[in-house]
Design a protein around this motif. Structure first.
Motif, PDB file in Angstrom:
ATOM      1  N   TRP C 392       0.677  -0.777  -0.214  1.00  0.00           N
ATOM      2  CA  TRP C 392      -0.087   0.006   0.301  1.00  0.00           C
ATOM      3  C   TRP C 392       0.733   1.620  -0.291  1.00  0.00           C
ATOM      4  CZ3 TRP C 392      -4.305  -1.428   4.302  1.00  0.00           C
ATOM      5  CH2 TRP C 392      -5.520  -2.493   3.073  1.00  0.00           C
ATOM      6  N   ALA C 393       1.811   0.875   0.522  1.00  0.00           N
ATOM      7  CA  ALA C 393       2.875   2.110   0.898  1.00  0.00           C
ATOM      8  C   ALA C 393       3.496   2.960  -0.569  1.00  0.00           C
ATOM      9  CB  ALA C 393       3.955   1.973   2.098  1.00  0.00           C
ATOM     10  N   ASP C 394       3.230   1.934  -1.118  1.00  0.00           N
ATOM     11  CA  ASP C 394       3.831   2.311  -3.297  1.00  0.00           C
ATOM     12  C   ASP C 394       3.170   2.175  -4.131  1.00  0.00           C
ATOM     13  OD1 ASP C 394       6.409   1.868  -3.589  1.00  0.00           O
ATOM     14  OD2 ASP C 394       5.957   0.260  -4.509  1.00  0.00           O
ATOM     15  N   SER C 395       1.684   2.842  -3.116  1.00  0.00           N
ATOM     16  CA  SER C 395       0.878   2.220  -4.558  1.00  0.00           C
ATOM     17  C   SER C 395       0.737   3.871  -4.779  1.00  0.00           C
ATOM     18  CB  SER C 395      -0.596   2.790  -3.924  1.00  0.00           C
ATOM     19  OG  SER C 395      -0.742   0.586  -3.271  1.00  0.00           O
ATOM     20  N   GLU C 397      -2.371   5.656  -6.248  1.00  0.00           N
ATOM     21  CA  GLU C 397      -3.831   6.536  -5.126  1.00  0.00           C
ATOM     22  C   GLU C 397      -3.595   7.113  -3.316  1.00  0.00           C
ATOM     23  OE1 GLU C 397      -3.235   3.376  -5.946  1.00  0.00           O
ATOM     24  OE2 GLU C 397      -4.522   3.795  -8.206  1.00  0.00           O
ATOM     25  N   ARG C 398      -3.753   8.167  -3.165  1.00  0.00           N
ATOM     26  CA  ARG C 398      -3.398   9.173  -2.385  1.00  0.00           C
ATOM     27  C   ARG C 398      -4.266   7.834  -0.735  1.00  0.00           C
ATOM     28  NH1 ARG C 398      -3.850  14.835  -2.084  1.00  0.00           N
ATOM     29  NH2 ARG C 398      -4.004  14.583  -3.971  1.00  0.00           N
ATOM     30  N   VAL C 401      -2.531   6.495   1.507  1.00  0.00           N
ATOM     31  CA  VAL C 401      -2.003   6.865   3.000  1.00  0.00           C
ATOM     32  C   VAL C 401      -2.663   6.077   4.518  1.00  0.00           C
ATOM     33  CG1 VAL C 401      -1.119   8.795   4.355  1.00  0.00           C
ATOM     34  CG2 VAL C 401      -0.401   8.355   1.554  1.00  0.00           C
TER      35      VAL C 401
END
Ligand SMILES: Nc1ncnc2c1ncn2[C@@H]1O[C@H](COP(=O)(O)OP(=O)(O)OP(=O)(O)O)[C@@H](O)[C@H]1O
Ligand SMILES: [Mg+2]
Lengths: 275, 350, 433
Positions: C392-395, C397-398, C401
């Motif tokens: 997720w940290a690498d996605s 889409e904000r 976060v």
């Protein structure tokens, strides 16, 4: 452990002993026992008998091999890495270092009480019940309870702890703990009890109690005790063996050793000239 | 005793766990490969799982090289069905595949990825040429006399008098990242080649050429900000004078906070990237193992979902995610090739 | 002879005393400062994760009047009492579109309608289908239903809160913002608790993504790790500590075990890849493989902790038990292990806690993957909590976060529980001599 021993069937004469006759017959005998810890020759050609209904005291200066010899009688030295025991030790005439003799059975028959009171970190009851349980001496809980009570009674502790059998053994006083350890050894129903300075950590009152206890136990067991307290040896033992530098110097009835020692070294030791 | 029972129970559990490892035949598509394609591939996978009765495919982000290695390990069902790639498959990889019995490799181009060079929205936009980018970031730069010296440029003005007088401060991906590879290849090498004497090197001394063109300075002007592009975006917002380098999708998702720089006078937007005008862009692919089609359920359907107008079209949902669609003629060609089952061949075989 | 009293009162002695006291104070000051710095760093981490992460369990939703038109859905009204059969082809998207268009008739043309529907989450129609499945009576009815929005709406609301509404930055068009405002005026927009966050698998839509799959993956993985590494580790420790002869080989073994504990975790991933996937042909991405791989990593930790704990059992416990005639195995099983167990369990839990936070070894065996389905057994493909955080940290889409912080919070809570359990066990069972 290599116990290359030549069984000696003829009993050696015990050096310095005036009489072999005693109150009881011989329960355990040690002949030509040598113990090495690596390069240290801790026990040299030792000879000793432990008789029924008698207390045999082992005395001598620190480091002379008393504990080492005592531990030979139930093969506690087997578990020490680098310790080598040779010689002939017998229980009821059976060599204990023989492959026929099971060390578990031997230790059940020859119980041991250590210098410091070391109860297991469990309840008083569990401490006593542990030995009988592993040897399968009691099938039902009730039988086990009976053994616990009897052992504590014989060790003179029952009245003090009967209401708190479930509380931790560590909560007992030092003297009580030592008697607990004696009760723990008695619970297995041994024939011989070995005690290594059982009173060294106790105050005079607790010591008196344990001495009283040992005197009572003498009726049913063969007892060997290591002690530094010469008065104690004189008070409770029937036979005394004096060791020096790993060697047995003199062995005989306690009264004779303390009043009329045959060897000069013994005389020096009991009169406090050295040691 | 109690502890014995405990250990028996634990051992039993362990053997159950081991036994459970023997799974039955696979009914789920497995995809590996590029972390750049991962965000697009997963969106398609999810949509595919939602809209069909097939299971949602499993997508692993292993990197292009690692993915193709797994893909080419064999044709067995324990190997992946699809490999995502942020570059075209190499001939050595095709050879590996063929050696291991994978001969029906179907190539699917899905669109383009641009690498954005962006700043906080609070600062002015900046127009850079590839040459300026190279001069600002290379470890060694050529002097007029033709020698190479450690990069002396401290401010952008040092690079080119027309640029503002601010310190060169660029946040970018570390060497392990695919974005960095692409940046090195497209931007750095592109700028490097503008020096004729260096371009000549490519023929004569390939190692020196590579070293000069693809080495980034390590004196603090270029800051490796970790694999996480979101972090770079956050740092840019906090530091308006810095520039950041990351995948176009991150620029697209954060347009309200950061703005892309012009490169060679071209804005980094969908049209310019798709048409190839924007220089720092590359095509993205995935490769399908033809041997698995028909064995693993849903592969053809997944591919069709991916190459449908709904996904990679001009207004497809992948465009929302920052994928730059290929021009529509190219898309038609892609579909035709896939439908014809066209297989990748070694250059020698063509 | 110097008079000792004059010595204690001499100037030089007093100076030494002053210096000694000063260094004492300095030392204490540094100690307190170090604790304060560490505490501040920790609370900073907690505050930032908390302030971000609490929102993870909430999402923005619209209350829409939705008409479950059987005709649009292509569903026949079932005889009463029977379940509705919802076809995969049922177009719930159309129902949502109709509902939005009825509310905003001014939206005309393809692109405007697209803008309108873009306000809703991509998973909205799937959730609507679930709603109908749970409550078949809705078929043919019109009902007010909370529908998840896209994360852009969520960000619009957030940026308004933080920038006091002055100039909210958003990816939404002015028209879209106008529609959201209109709904807000009717109290049809709210941040509502999102149970999906705890139950669902991964998704590329932040408002649909959940840590449920990762949590179960972590649980399955750790179960295997525990089941394998605990008995093996404890047995190995007992053997080495109580029975193994002390020779060159055992010492070599000991050095190697200690080294293993310090080997970077990725190496265990490579080992797991080669052995479990390569040699045994076990499935990729499966918790059983992850568990076995992490077990390899945890094993040395457990062996070392268990050995230390067993070695700390006083010698005389063994002596006393042996003196009563207990066999070597009985001595260990009845006396030594129970005393050593709190230490062993503590070491095991700490080892597990470390394993729980690992991603690197899982990368090699394919557990770093996008997996939507929640795993149900040890062989299902699954990810793990730290992996989910990493992905997720690498996605781009904000919305992720916030999800990242939320997942970190859950991971921290689990770690706290594990470590708390370790401390509790230690205090409860620790023996004092
Ligand atoms: N485990 C051991 N390893 C090596 N040497 C030992 C060990 N136990 C005892 N010894 C040595 O053997 C000799 C006899 O020791 P032992 O413990 O039998 O003496 P002791 O007569 O009981 O002394 P004390 O009255 O102080 O208890 C001593 O020299 C001692 O250092
Ligand atoms: Mg002694």
């Amino acid at each position: 452990m290599t116990n290359a021993i030549a069984p000696t069937n003829s009993a050696h004469a015990i050096p310095g002993s005036s009489a072999r006759a005693g109150r009881g017959s011989i329960k355990m005998s040690a002949r030509a026992v040598n113990v090495h810890y690596g390069a240290t020759h801790a026990v040299k050609d030792a000879v000793l008998d432990i008789s029924i209904n008698e207390v045999t005291a082992l005395i001598g200066p620190s480091g002379c091999g008393k504990s080492t010899l005592l531990r030979c009688f139930n093969r506690m030295n087997d578990d020490i890495v680098g310790c080598r025991v040779t010689g002939d030790i017998r229980l009821d005439g059976e060599p204990i270092n023989d492959s026929e003799m099971d060390v578990v059975e031997l230790r059940a028959r020859v119980g041991m009480v250590f210098q410091k009171p070391y109860p297991f970190p469990k309840s008083i009851e569990e401490n006593i019940a542990y030995g009988p349980r592993i040897h399968g001496l009691a099938k039902k809980g009730m039988e086990l309870d009976a053994i616990v009570e009897r052992s504590l009674q014989r060790a003179g502790l029952w009245d003090e702890v009967r209401d708190r059998l479930g509380s931790p053994a560590n909560s007992l006083s030092g003297g009580q703990q030592q008697r607990l350890c004696i009760a723990r050894a008695l619970a297995v129903d041994p024939e011989v009890i070995l005690m290594d300075e059982p009173c060294s950590a106790l105050d005079p009152i607790a010591t008196a109690k344990v001495e009283e206890l040992i005197d009572e136990l003498r009726g049913g067991y063969a007892i060997a005790i290591v002690t530094h307290n010469l008065q104690q040896a004189a008070r409770i033992s029937q036979k005394t063996a004096f060791f020096h530098m790993g060697q047995l110097i003199e062995y005989g009835p306690t009264s004779e050793i303390f009043t009329n020692p045959k060897v000069q070294k013994t005389n020096d030791y009991i009169t406090g000239r050295y040691g | 005793m109690r502890s014995n029972q405990l250990s028996i129970a634990v051992l039993a559990l362990a053997s159950v766990a081991l036994w459970a490892g023997h799974a039955s035949a696979r009914d789920q598509i497995r995809i590996v490969g590029s972390s750049t394609v991962y965000p697009f591939s997963t969106v398609v996978a999810e949509e595919f799982g939602r809209s069909t009765s097939f299971k949602t495919p499993i997508v692993e982000s292993t990197g292009t090289g690692g993915g193709l290695k797994l893909f080419c390990a064999g044709a067995g069902l324990d190997t992946p069905d699809i490999a995502n790639a942020s570059r075209r498959i190499k001939s050595s990889e095709i050879e590996l595949c063929q050696k291991n019995g994978v001969s029906k490799i179907i190539e699917v181009e899905i669109g383009y990825d641009g690498i954005a060079i962006a700043r906080s929205k609070e600062s002015n936009s900046i127009d850079l040429t590839l040459k300026q980018i190279f001069l600002a970031l290379a470890r060694e730069v050529p002097t007029p006399s033709g020698e190479f010296v450690a990069n002396p440029n401290i401010t952008w003005k040092d690079v080119d008098p027309s640029l503002p007088d601010i310190k060169i401060e660029v946040l970018g991906p570390p060497p392990t990242s695919g974005t960095r590879d692409a940046f090195n290849e497209l931007a750095m090498e592109g700028g490097c080649k503008t020096f004729p004497e260096i371009e000549a090197l490519e023929k004569t001394d390939k190692t020196t050429y590579k070293r000069i063109c693809q080495s980034i300075r390590e004196d603090g002007a270029y800051v490796e900000a970790g694999e996480n592009d979101n972090l770079i975006v956050q740092k840019l917002v906090a530091n308006p004078s810095a520039l950041g380098i990351f995948g176009f999708s991150f620029l697209d998702q954060n347009r309200d906070r950061i703005r892309g720089s012009l490169v060679n006078g071209v804005e980094s937007d969908f049209d310019n990237i798709a048409s190839g005008k924007y220089p720092v862009s590359r095509p993205l692919f995935f490769y399908v193992k033809g041997e698995h089609i028909g064995t693993i359920p849903g592969i053809s359907e997944y591919v069709n979902e991916f190459i449908g107008e709904k996904a990679i079209g001009d207004y497809g949902y992948l465009a929302d995610r920052g994928l730059i669609p290929a021009p529509s003629d190219e898309r038609k060609l892609i579909r035709a090739d896939v439908n014809a089952g066209k297989v990748v061949k070694l250059a020698a075989e063509n | 002879m110097v008079d000792p009293r004059s010595h204690w009162q001499s100037e030089s002695f007093k100076r030494r005393l002053r210096r000694r006291n000063a260094s004492e104070r300095r030392f204490r000051f540094f100690g307190v400062a170090a604790v304060l710095v560490a505490g501040a760093a920790l609370s900073l981490l907690l505050v930032s994760v908390l302030s971000n992460g609490l929102g993870a369990a909430y999402r923005t939703e619209f209350a829409l009047d939705v008409e479950f038109d059987p005709e649009i859905l292509g569903i026949e009204t079932p005889p009463p009492g029977e379940a509705v059969e919802i076809l995969a082809s049922a177009d719930f998207g159309a129902i949502l579109r109709t509902s939005l268009m009825r509310r905003f008739p001014e939206a005309e043309g393809r692109s405007e309608i697209r803008e309108l529907t873009a306000l809703l989450s991509r998973g909205a129609s799937a959730e609507l289908a679930d709603r109908l499945r749970a409550k078949p009576a809705l078929l043919g009815q019109r009902a007010r239903i909370w529908i998840p929005t896209s994360d852009d709406v969520n960000f619009l609301l957030k940026s308004r809160e933080s920038d006091s509404g002055a100039n909210p930055s958003t990816r939404l068009s002015d028209r879209q913002v106008g529609w959201v405002d209109a709904l807000m005026d009717e109290d049809r927009v709210a941040n509502r608790f999102n149970s999906r966050f705890f139950t669902a698998g991964d998704s590329r839509e932040p408002e649909l993504a959940g840590i449920g799959g990762a949590l179960i993956g972590t649980a399955l993985t750790l179960l295997v790790t525990l089941a394998v590494s605990f008995p093996l580790g404890v047995s190995a420790a007992i053997y080495l500590e109580e029975f193994a002869p002390d020779n060159r080989w055992t010492r070599l073994l000991e050095v190697n075990i200690n080294n293993l504990a310090a080997v970077p975790s990725i190496v265990f991933g490579l080992l797991g890849l080669a052995v479990f996937l390569g040699l045994f042909g076990m499935p990729r991405s499966a918790p059983v493989v992850g568990g076995l791989t992490l077990a390899l990593m945890t094993l040395p930790v457990i062996i070392i902790a268990s050995r230390a704990s067993i070695a700390a059992v006083p010698f005389w416990i063994r002596e006393s038990a042996r003196g009563l005639g207990a066999s070597p195995v009985q001595v260990v099983a009845h006396q030594v292990l129970p005393i050593a167990m709190p230490g062993i369990v503590t070491g095991t839990l700490l080892g597990l806690a470390r394993a729980m936070g690992e991603t690197a070894p899982l990368l090699m065996i394919g557990m770093v993957a996008f997996i939507v389905d929640v795993p149900t057994n040890f062989a299902d493909a699954s990810s793990a909590l730290p992996v989910q955080i990493f992905l997720w940290a690498d996605s781009p889409e904000r919305g992720f976060v916030e999800k990242v912080s939320g997942a970190i919070l859950v991971l921290l809570a689990l770690l706290a529980i594990l470590n708390g359990a370790a401390i509790m066990l230690r205090q409860r069972f620790e023996q004092r001599w």
